[in-house]
Design an enzyme around this catalytic site. Sequence first.
Site, PDB file in Angstrom:
ATOM      1  N   GLU A   1       0.829  -1.214   0.000  1.00  0.00           N
ATOM      2  CA  GLU A   1       0.000   0.000   0.000  1.00  0.00           C
ATOM      3  C   GLU A   1       0.862   1.261   0.000  1.00  0.00           C
ATOM      4  O   GLU A   1       0.637   2.192  -0.776  1.00  0.00           O
ATOM      5  CB  GLU A   1      -0.922   0.004   1.226  1.00  0.00           C
ATOM      6  CG  GLU A   1      -1.717   1.297   1.334  1.00  0.00           C
ATOM      7  CD  GLU A   1      -2.695   1.323   2.475  1.00  0.00           C
ATOM      8  OE1 GLU A   1      -2.726   0.378   3.281  1.00  0.00           O
ATOM      9  OE2 GLU A   1      -3.463   2.296   2.535  1.00  0.00           O
TER      10      GLU A   1
ATOM     11  N   THR B   1      -5.718   2.294   9.462  1.00  0.00           N
ATOM     12  CA  THR B   1      -4.803   3.365   9.910  1.00  0.00           C
ATOM     13  C   THR B   1      -5.538   4.429  10.713  1.00  0.00           C
ATOM     14  O   THR B   1      -5.032   4.929  11.724  1.00  0.00           O
ATOM     15  CB  THR B   1      -4.102   4.015   8.701  1.00  0.00           C
ATOM     16  OG1 THR B   1      -3.298   3.022   8.056  1.00  0.00           O
ATOM     17  CG2 THR B   1      -3.231   5.179   9.105  1.00  0.00           C
TER      18      THR B   1
ATOM     19  N   ASP C   1      -6.116  -4.451   0.483  1.00  0.00           N
ATOM     20  CA  ASP C   1      -7.162  -4.658   1.505  1.00  0.00           C
ATOM     21  C   ASP C   1      -7.814  -6.025   1.361  1.00  0.00           C
ATOM     22  O   ASP C   1      -8.340  -6.572   2.321  1.00  0.00           O
ATOM     23  CB  ASP C   1      -8.271  -3.598   1.340  1.00  0.00           C
ATOM     24  CG  ASP C   1      -7.827  -2.203   1.732  1.00  0.00           C
ATOM     25  OD1 ASP C   1      -8.063  -1.270   0.941  1.00  0.00           O
ATOM     26  OD2 ASP C   1      -7.227  -2.054   2.814  1.00  0.00           O
TER      27      ASP C   1
END
Length: 262
Positions: free
Chosen positions: A75, A100, A225
Amino acid sequence: MTNSDSDKCWAECLDVAVEVARKAGKVVQEAVKQEKSVSTKSTPTDLVTEADQQVEELIISTLRDRFPSHRFIGEESSAAGEKCILTDSPTWIIDPIDGTCNFVHSFPMVAVSIGFAVNKELEFGVIYHCFDGTLYTARKGHGAFCNGVRIHVSKEKDVSKALILTEIGAKRDQATLNIFSGNIMKLLSAPAHGVRIIGSSTLALCLVATGSAEAYYQYGLHCWDIAAAAVIIREAGGVVVDTSGCLVSKCPVSYWLVQEEA
Ligand SMILES: O=P(O)(O)O[C@H]1[C@H](O)[C@@H](O)[C@H](O)[C@H](O)[C@@H]1O
Ligand SMILES: [Mg+2]
Ligand SMILES: [Mg+2]
């Protein structure tokens, strides 16, 4: 490489992935107690911290030392401009800190997610819950596990008896908000038992895999994800579909705007 050789090889890679996920998870557990330097990426709500970058560097450098010929999609490497190129080579697909925003707020739903694909097929997924140490693993054809115990999706097919998980993502423009709230209204009017947003797509997908919720949907998920979670969902008896309801059979990374090497 014969089938049994590759089988042994990917099993070894899975063992290393578990070791690295746990190690990275411990770094996240420590980092969550520290002062965080928060910046944003695509929108003011798309947060990133130094910990995201450091943990991804730790994961990729450890794996690259062990498997120098493998490729990596991460990512934060992608955010730093690295192209996501999926080839037939063994490829690690990494979300160093999934959730996050939760991490920034010390909200206890944060995971490390490591997926692995070969020939553009997902071979295994590892997701480590950084707050409670729960480990979700799955290998293609070998079942899905939570802390080593076999898991299965819910058998419930009636939306009016279902608990549905979703995420808003980082976009907050009016059109996105209208679609997002409209979908929730439709589900609550079904009436679904409930709709939950926990702030970590990988952990939400793991909850679907354990049968604690019936479905998860989100527009705009990234490959990191979903890569590990897709294997866990499938091996728990679930399915991964795209927005038109078609089965996503190949590795989602090849599915999501990933330039294949010429
Ligand atoms: O950026 P991280 O890795 O925290 O991942 C989150 C995504 O950013 C969100 O869009 C998405 O909605 C989910 O919250 C997902 O967990
Ligand atoms: Mg994520
Ligand atoms: Mg992340």
